[in-house]
Design a protein around this motif. Structure first.
Motif, PDB file in Angstrom:
ATOM      1  N   GLY A  70     -13.882   1.537 -21.373  1.00 16.84           N
ATOM      2  CA  GLY A  70     -15.188   1.348 -20.760  1.00 16.84           C
ATOM      3  C   GLY A  70     -15.566  -0.092 -20.483  1.00 16.84           C
ATOM      4  N   ASP A  71     -14.739  -1.048 -20.905  1.00 18.80           N
ATOM      5  CA  ASP A  71     -15.000  -2.463 -20.646  1.00 18.80           C
ATOM      6  C   ASP A  71     -14.587  -2.755 -19.202  1.00 18.80           C
ATOM      7  N   MET A  72     -15.575  -2.873 -18.309  1.00 21.81           N
ATOM      8  CA  MET A  72     -15.290  -3.034 -16.884  1.00 21.81           C
ATOM      9  C   MET A  72     -14.603  -4.350 -16.555  1.00 21.81           C
ATOM     10  N   LYS A  73     -14.828  -5.378 -17.355  1.00 21.85           N
ATOM     11  CA  LYS A  73     -14.114  -6.647 -17.127  1.00 21.85           C
ATOM     12  C   LYS A  73     -12.618  -6.430 -17.353  1.00 21.85           C
ATOM     13  N   LEU A  74     -12.259  -5.757 -18.419  1.00 20.12           N
ATOM     14  CA  LEU A  74     -10.864  -5.447 -18.707  1.00 20.12           C
ATOM     15  C   LEU A  74     -10.311  -4.432 -17.705  1.00 20.12           C
ATOM     16  N   PHE A  75     -11.141  -3.485 -17.295  1.00 19.45           N
ATOM     17  CA  PHE A  75     -10.744  -2.471 -16.304  1.00 19.45           C
ATOM     18  C   PHE A  75     -10.246  -3.130 -15.019  1.00 19.45           C
ATOM     19  N   TRP A  76     -10.970  -4.149 -14.519  1.00 23.92           N
ATOM     20  CA  TRP A  76     -10.638  -4.783 -13.245  1.00 23.92           C
ATOM     21  C   TRP A  76      -9.716  -5.990 -13.399  1.00 23.92           C
ATOM     22  N   ASP A  77      -9.307  -6.339 -14.596  1.00 24.51           N
ATOM     23  CA  ASP A  77      -8.404  -7.466 -14.827  1.00 24.51           C
ATOM     24  C   ASP A  77      -6.991  -7.064 -14.406  1.00 24.51           C
ATOM     25  N   LYS A  78      -6.560  -7.542 -13.252  1.00 29.37           N
ATOM     26  CA  LYS A  78      -5.254  -7.133 -12.708  1.00 29.37           C
ATOM     27  C   LYS A  78      -4.076  -7.577 -13.572  1.00 29.37           C
ATOM     28  N   SER A  79      -4.281  -8.575 -14.418  1.00 29.36           N
ATOM     29  CA  SER A  79      -3.194  -8.966 -15.324  1.00 29.36           C
ATOM     30  C   SER A  79      -3.012  -7.914 -16.427  1.00 29.36           C
ATOM     31  N   ASN A  80      -3.945  -6.976 -16.516  1.00 27.65           N
ATOM     32  CA  ASN A  80      -3.871  -5.878 -17.487  1.00 27.65           C
ATOM     33  C   ASN A  80      -3.367  -4.587 -16.834  1.00 27.65           C
ATOM     34  N   TRP A  81      -2.880  -4.660 -15.613  1.00 27.02           N
ATOM     35  CA  TRP A  81      -2.369  -3.492 -14.894  1.00 27.02           C
ATOM     36  C   TRP A  81      -0.849  -3.522 -14.881  1.00 27.02           C
ATOM     37  N   GLN A  82      -0.259  -2.332 -14.925  1.00 27.38           N
ATOM     38  CA  GLN A  82       1.181  -2.215 -14.745  1.00 27.38           C
ATOM     39  C   GLN A  82       1.477  -0.919 -13.994  1.00 27.38           C
ATOM     40  N   PRO A  83       2.519  -0.930 -13.161  1.00 29.20           N
ATOM     41  CA  PRO A  83       2.903   0.282 -12.438  1.00 29.20           C
ATOM     42  C   PRO A  83       3.785   1.164 -13.318  1.00 29.20           C
ATOM     43  N   LEU A  84       3.430   2.445 -13.420  1.00 29.73           N
ATOM     44  CA  LEU A  84       4.224   3.393 -14.214  1.00 29.73           C
ATOM     45  C   LEU A  84       4.428   4.694 -13.447  1.00 29.73           C
ATOM     46  N   CYS A  85       5.530   5.360 -13.740  1.00 30.07           N
ATOM     47  CA  CYS A  85       5.709   6.724 -13.253  1.00 30.07           C
ATOM     48  C   CYS A  85       4.894   7.645 -14.172  1.00 30.07           C
ATOM     49  N   LYS A  86       4.691   8.866 -13.751  1.00 28.10           N
ATOM     50  CA  LYS A  86       3.874   9.785 -14.548  1.00 28.10           C
ATOM     51  C   LYS A  86       4.476  10.017 -15.931  1.00 28.10           C
ATOM     52  N   ARG A  87       5.774  10.181 -15.993  1.00 33.71           N
ATOM     53  CA  ARG A  87       6.448  10.433 -17.278  1.00 33.71           C
ATOM     54  C   ARG A  87       6.199   9.302 -18.279  1.00 33.71           C
ATOM     55  N   CYS A  88       6.377   8.063 -17.830  1.00 35.29           N
ATOM     56  CA  CYS A  88       6.168   6.915 -18.727  1.00 35.29           C
ATOM     57  C   CYS A  88       4.693   6.765 -19.081  1.00 35.29           C
ATOM     58  N   HIS A  89       3.811   7.025 -18.138  1.00 33.75           N
ATOM     59  CA  HIS A  89       2.378   6.940 -18.429  1.00 33.75           C
ATOM     60  C   HIS A  89       1.973   7.988 -19.459  1.00 33.75           C
ATOM     61  N   ASP A  90       2.478   9.209 -19.299  1.00 35.05           N
ATOM     62  CA  ASP A  90       2.158  10.277 -20.255  1.00 35.05           C
ATOM     63  C   ASP A  90       2.672   9.939 -21.652  1.00 35.05           C
ATOM     64  N   ARG A  91       3.871   9.373 -21.735  1.00 32.19           N
ATOM     65  CA  ARG A  91       4.414   8.978 -23.041  1.00 32.19           C
ATOM     66  C   ARG A  91       3.576   7.877 -23.676  1.00 32.19           C
ATOM     67  N   LYS A  92       3.174   6.893 -22.877  1.00 28.89           N
ATOM     68  CA  LYS A  92       2.353   5.790 -23.391  1.00 28.89           C
ATOM     69  C   LYS A  92       1.009   6.314 -23.880  1.00 28.89           C
ATOM     70  N   THR A  93       0.398   7.179 -23.101  1.00 31.16           N
ATOM     71  CA  THR A  93      -0.893   7.755 -23.484  1.00 31.16           C
ATOM     72  C   THR A  93      -0.761   8.545 -24.788  1.00 31.16           C
ATOM     73  N   ALA A  94       0.287   9.327 -24.917  1.00 29.84           N
ATOM     74  CA  ALA A  94       0.499  10.109 -26.142  1.00 29.84           C
ATOM     75  C   ALA A  94       0.692   9.191 -27.348  1.00 29.84           C
ATOM     76  N   ARG A  95       1.416   8.095 -27.161  1.00 33.30           N
ATOM     77  CA  ARG A  95       1.610   7.128 -28.264  1.00 33.30           C
ATOM     78  C   ARG A  95       0.284   6.500 -28.674  1.00 33.30           C
ATOM     79  N   GLU A  96      -0.513   6.094 -27.689  1.00 32.92           N
ATOM     80  CA  GLU A  96      -1.763   5.388 -27.979  1.00 32.92           C
ATOM     81  C   GLU A  96      -2.859   6.310 -28.505  1.00 32.92           C
ATOM     82  N   ASP A  97      -2.994   7.477 -27.880  1.00 28.62           N
ATOM     83  CA  ASP A  97      -4.105   8.380 -28.196  1.00 28.62           C
ATOM     84  C   ASP A  97      -3.698   9.525 -29.102  1.00 28.62           C
ATOM     85  N   GLY A  98      -2.423   9.705 -29.270  1.00 30.72           N
ATOM     86  CA  GLY A  98      -1.964  10.894 -29.972  1.00 30.72           C
ATOM     87  C   GLY A  98      -1.951  12.102 -29.048  1.00 30.72           C
TER      88      GLY A  98
END
Length: 107
Positions: A70-98
């Motif tokens: 919810g931190d909009m400054k961090l949301f729009w910080d392009k240095s905090n963005w990375q391109p991922l495929c769906k599989r890698c994004h789903d794995r990362k989300t599962a690791r972070e959020d359970g």
């Protein structure tokens, strides 16, 4: 006085604690985000995680490396963005959020 149990300022916080989510547009994923996402993926078309394993996979998701929560400054910080495929994004989300619906996310 509010119509709901909580004022607008605190309603989102309460929903997060209950494991509920705000709408995607309320979380910042609106038309402006879609435009920026498309530009970013045109410039960064390959999944960062797959490339580390010498795989070439088209990226479909712009991931926030550090969850913005919810931190909009961090949301729009392009240095905090990375391109991922769906599989890698789903794995990362599962690791972070359970993963979605995990008891770890609920109070």
């Amino acid at each position: 006085m509010t119509k709901n149990t909580y004022c607008e300022e605190h309603e989102g916080e309460v929903k997060r604690k209950r494991g509920e989510r705000e709408s995607s547009s309320k979380r910042g994923y609106n038309y402006k985000w879609q435009q920026e996402r498309e530009k970013f993926l045109r410039k960064n078309p390959l999944c960062t995680e797959c490339m580390k394993e010498n795989k070439i996979t088209p990226a479909k998701i712009v991931d926030h490396i550090v969850p913005h929560k919810g931190d909009m400054k961090l949301f729009w910080d392009k240095s905090n963005w990375q391109p991922l495929c769906k599989r890698c994004h789903d794995r990362k989300t599962a690791r972070e959020d359970g993963g979605f619906g995990n008891e770890r996310n609920k109070i």
